[in-house]
Scaffold this active site. Sequence first.
Site, short mmCIF file in Angstrom:
data_model
loop_
_atom_site.label_atom_id
_atom_site.label_comp_id
_atom_site.label_asym_id
_atom_site.label_seq_id
_atom_site.Cartn_x
_atom_site.Cartn_y
_atom_site.Cartn_z
N HIS A 134 0.78 -1.27 -0.30
CA HIS A 134 -0.02 0.09 -0.06
C HIS A 134 0.84 1.22 -0.01
O HIS A 134 0.45 2.42 0.01
CB HIS A 134 -0.89 -0.19 1.11
CG HIS A 134 -2.02 0.96 1.32
ND1 HIS A 134 -2.21 2.21 2.17
CD2 HIS A 134 -2.98 1.17 0.39
CE1 HIS A 134 -3.39 2.65 1.92
NE2 HIS A 134 -3.97 2.16 0.71
N LYS A 136 3.35 4.34 -1.11
CA LYS A 136 3.61 5.18 -2.14
C LYS A 136 4.97 6.18 -2.29
O LYS A 136 5.01 6.85 -1.53
CB LYS A 136 2.64 6.31 -2.39
CG LYS A 136 1.00 5.74 -2.69
CD LYS A 136 0.33 5.22 -1.39
CE LYS A 136 -0.87 4.88 -1.53
NZ LYS A 136 -1.63 4.02 -0.53
N ASP A 141 17.64 8.85 -8.71
CA ASP A 141 18.97 8.96 -8.78
C ASP A 141 19.87 8.78 -7.35
O ASP A 141 20.68 9.45 -7.10
CB ASP A 141 19.59 10.34 -9.28
CG ASP A 141 19.62 10.29 -10.94
OD1 ASP A 141 19.59 9.15 -11.40
OD2 ASP A 141 19.48 11.41 -11.66
N HIS A 334 -8.39 11.14 1.86
CA HIS A 334 -7.32 10.12 1.69
C HIS A 334 -5.94 10.34 2.48
O HIS A 334 -5.28 9.40 2.61
CB HIS A 334 -7.20 9.77 -0.05
CG HIS A 334 -6.63 8.62 -0.05
ND1 HIS A 334 -5.40 8.33 -0.63
CD2 HIS A 334 -7.13 7.30 -0.37
CE1 HIS A 334 -5.03 7.25 -0.79
NE2 HIS A 334 -6.21 6.51 -0.52
N LYS A 336 -3.51 10.35 5.19
CA LYS A 336 -3.13 9.88 6.47
C LYS A 336 -1.93 10.52 7.36
O LYS A 336 -0.81 10.31 6.94
CB LYS A 336 -2.45 8.40 6.34
CG LYS A 336 -3.40 7.63 5.24
CD LYS A 336 -3.15 7.65 3.72
CE LYS A 336 -3.88 6.86 3.01
NZ LYS A 336 -5.18 6.46 3.04
N ASP A 341 1.56 18.56 19.04
CA ASP A 341 2.11 19.79 19.88
C ASP A 341 2.75 20.61 18.74
O ASP A 341 3.80 21.22 19.09
CB ASP A 341 3.29 19.39 20.85
CG ASP A 341 2.28 18.76 22.02
OD1 ASP A 341 1.25 18.87 22.14
OD2 ASP A 341 2.94 18.00 22.90
#
Length: 426
Positions: A134, A136, A141, A334, A336, A341
């Site tokens: 899941h 991404k 380089d 979508h 997350k 603080d």
Amino acid sequence: MSTRAARRLARIGAALVSRRRAARLAFTAGNHVRLFSSGTDYFAALIAQVDAAKESVVLETYIFCDDDAGRPVSDALIRAARRGVRVRVMTDGLGTARLALFDEWRAAGIEHRIYNAGWLGFGLLGRFGLSRTHRKLALVDEHVAFCGGINIVDDFASPGGRLARARWDFAVELTGPVVPRVSAALDTQWRRLELGHRPYAASMSRARELRAQATSTGASAPSHSSPNASEHALKAPSVAFIARDNFVNRRAIEKAYLVAIGRARHEILLANPYFVPGRKLRRALVAAARRGVDVRLLIGRKEFLALDRAVPYLYRTFLGAGAKISEYEKTVLHGKVAVVDSNWATVGSSNLDALSLVLNNEANVVLIEHAEIGRLREAILAAFAEARPIDPARYAARPWPERLTSWLAYAAYRAVMKLLTVGGYD
């Protein structure tokens, strides 16, 4: 105990210790971080880096779509491969359909591997059981890395039709000492997808090497995820990369959240689309709210009906402790992300549900005392202000059929997830 048995026990103990050390959260200073709050900006930056690549490009994603967002990214990857850059792409067997793009990649010289492609043509069950990648991630380089929650898909795309507003999501671009850790995670995944190859000894060696390298250069901050930077002498902005898997770093992302929440003093802002955390995270958030921390939970809605029914069952616990909850319905939430603080933040692919915390491969970045934390905090607060607040009195007065439906949905979810995670979800 025989000498041979003692030596064997010592080897096992040493292996376990080295695994724990390699899995610890290690911060590095001297990194540059750029926050993206939309796929449009993220894709433009990714394409620019791929077009400038001279040696290598690695991309790992759950979803890669052949649409207005995916086609330009694919074209950039093909251009890079044709000019001699080594391009490797990893997609998920369930998240990404069989695309005509795959043939174009092969013709251009792009190396492509599929995570858990599935047996007998089914993408659900494969070599790695029910696990999905899941994550991404992208790396160019060995110098620039990307991490976040944004799939390679149009911001406005949705199974139910075009969205009125762009999907609410985030990613970061990274340069500096943290990049080799992203590289190590991608390299491990690539090797893992080579049938019959066992990458873990090499991966552990690489992790130890990175830690020793950071320590010798003085770039590594203490391996804690404290929201209070001064408490651990983190005088400069610091960054850590966490890659969750089912072999070495099983609970790494959850532990990062737990430490930050446990040490929160003033404010916890948490936004997540699939909010069904296990008992440890729930208890940590409740304890924070009860000791006077301003806990605000921004929950995504209207993507999966089953979760829309199940998640509200948990609201009672948080509202009773004094936390504030709002449901975001303006578009698909979508992202997350979390800010604690104003000096600790995380951006990544991990939802706070059983699949992300216990089963799937995930990747998050943790920031401490970084300038981009302020931007992320403002974005969460703005979305919270636009969302629908959950009133404790109205919630308590819900009619019994609604409460029963919510309880049944949550009980069913918990039972299924305990089965899928072989009891790992609590």
